[in-house]
Write a protein that holds these residues in place. Structure first.
Motif, PDB file in Angstrom:
ATOM      1  N   GLU A 137       0.811  -1.222   0.000  1.00  0.00           N
ATOM      2  CA  GLU A 137       0.000   0.000   0.000  1.00  0.00           C
ATOM      3  C   GLU A 137       0.841   1.269   0.000  1.00  0.00           C
ATOM      4  OE1 GLU A 137      -2.338  -0.839   3.550  1.00  0.00           O
ATOM      5  OE2 GLU A 137      -4.115  -1.156   2.299  1.00  0.00           O
ATOM      6  N   ILE A 141       3.158  -0.345  -4.534  1.00  0.00           N
ATOM      7  CA  ILE A 141       2.156   0.101  -5.513  1.00  0.00           C
ATOM      8  C   ILE A 141       2.412   1.552  -5.932  1.00  0.00           C
ATOM      9  CG2 ILE A 141      -0.298   0.575  -5.898  1.00  0.00           C
ATOM     10  CD1 ILE A 141      -0.877  -1.986  -4.188  1.00  0.00           C
ATOM     11  N   LYS A 150       1.473  -2.436 -11.540  1.00  0.00           N
ATOM     12  CA  LYS A 150       0.676  -1.767 -10.503  1.00  0.00           C
ATOM     13  C   LYS A 150      -0.657  -2.501 -10.321  1.00  0.00           C
ATOM     14  CE  LYS A 150       1.193   2.702 -10.243  1.00  0.00           C
ATOM     15  NZ  LYS A 150       1.499   3.582  -9.122  1.00  0.00           N
ATOM     16  N   ARG A 154      -2.026  -4.467  -7.015  1.00  0.00           N
ATOM     17  CA  ARG A 154      -3.324  -4.132  -6.400  1.00  0.00           C
ATOM     18  C   ARG A 154      -4.190  -5.380  -6.241  1.00  0.00           C
ATOM     19  NH1 ARG A 154      -3.890   1.160  -9.947  1.00  0.00           N
ATOM     20  NH2 ARG A 154      -3.103   2.687  -8.466  1.00  0.00           N
TER      21      ARG A 154
END
Length: 175
Positions: A137, A141, A150, A154
């Motif tokens: 987080e 990312i 990316k 996620r």
């Protein structure tokens, strides 16, 4: 709380992400991010395989099966992505530290058996997923440049948030 397999691994990830966060110029490259993410997944697969070898608890074994399945699937997607883009994952201080710490902690965990092993393994999973999810987080990312990388990170984060929740529920039952 038992010393977990990922205690040192968690510290390594936190140190690395704190260092990365300190300077935007020092953010990890996509090749480094891919390698860190792959190594973290591989660490969890190896821990789960150890649990499958040692645990007799059906709930722990089912959880470990899920870890092997999910982390292997994400790592296979990561490997396909780096191959597609002709990128060589780059070993780095974070990934090296992760591997070293995981090997030491896995050796400690392998000395346990029965309920003590089950509790230590599941406690490890709570800590490990919390740390990895935080790194995803806050550092991995946001630092990723490639849109597909990316997106994969996620997607992995969504799965790994579920892993942490499942591990917490299992820990409550075992403790």
């Amino acid at each position: 709380m038992h010393e977990s397999l990922s205690g040192g691994v968690a510290a390594a990830i936190l140190m690395a992400t704190a260092t990365v966060s300190a300077s935007a110029a020092d953010k990890p490259s996509d090749a480094q991010i891919a390698h860190i993410a792959y190594v973290a997944g591989d660490i969890d697969v190896k821990a789960a395989k150890l649990a499958l070898k040692k645990s007799k608890n059906e709930s722990v074994r089912a959880f470990a099966d899920n870890m092997v399945r999910d982390h292997t699937a994400v790592n296979e997607k990561a490997l396909a992505l780096v191959k597609k883009h002709n990128v060589t994952p780059e070993d780095n201080e974070t990934s090296k530290s992760l591997v070293k710490q995981a090997e030491q902690k896995r050796a400690e965990l392998s000395k346990l058996s029965g309920a003590a092993f089950d509790r230590a393994y599941v406690d490890n999973e709570v800590t490990f997923h919390g740390t990895v999810n935080g790194a995803l987080e806050t550092t991995l990312i946001p630092s990723a440049s490639n849109a597909e990388l990316k997106s994969l990170l996620r997607t992995g984060l969504k799965v790994f948030l579920g892993h942490k929740h499942h591990a917490e529920q299992l820990a409550d039952k075992l403790n």
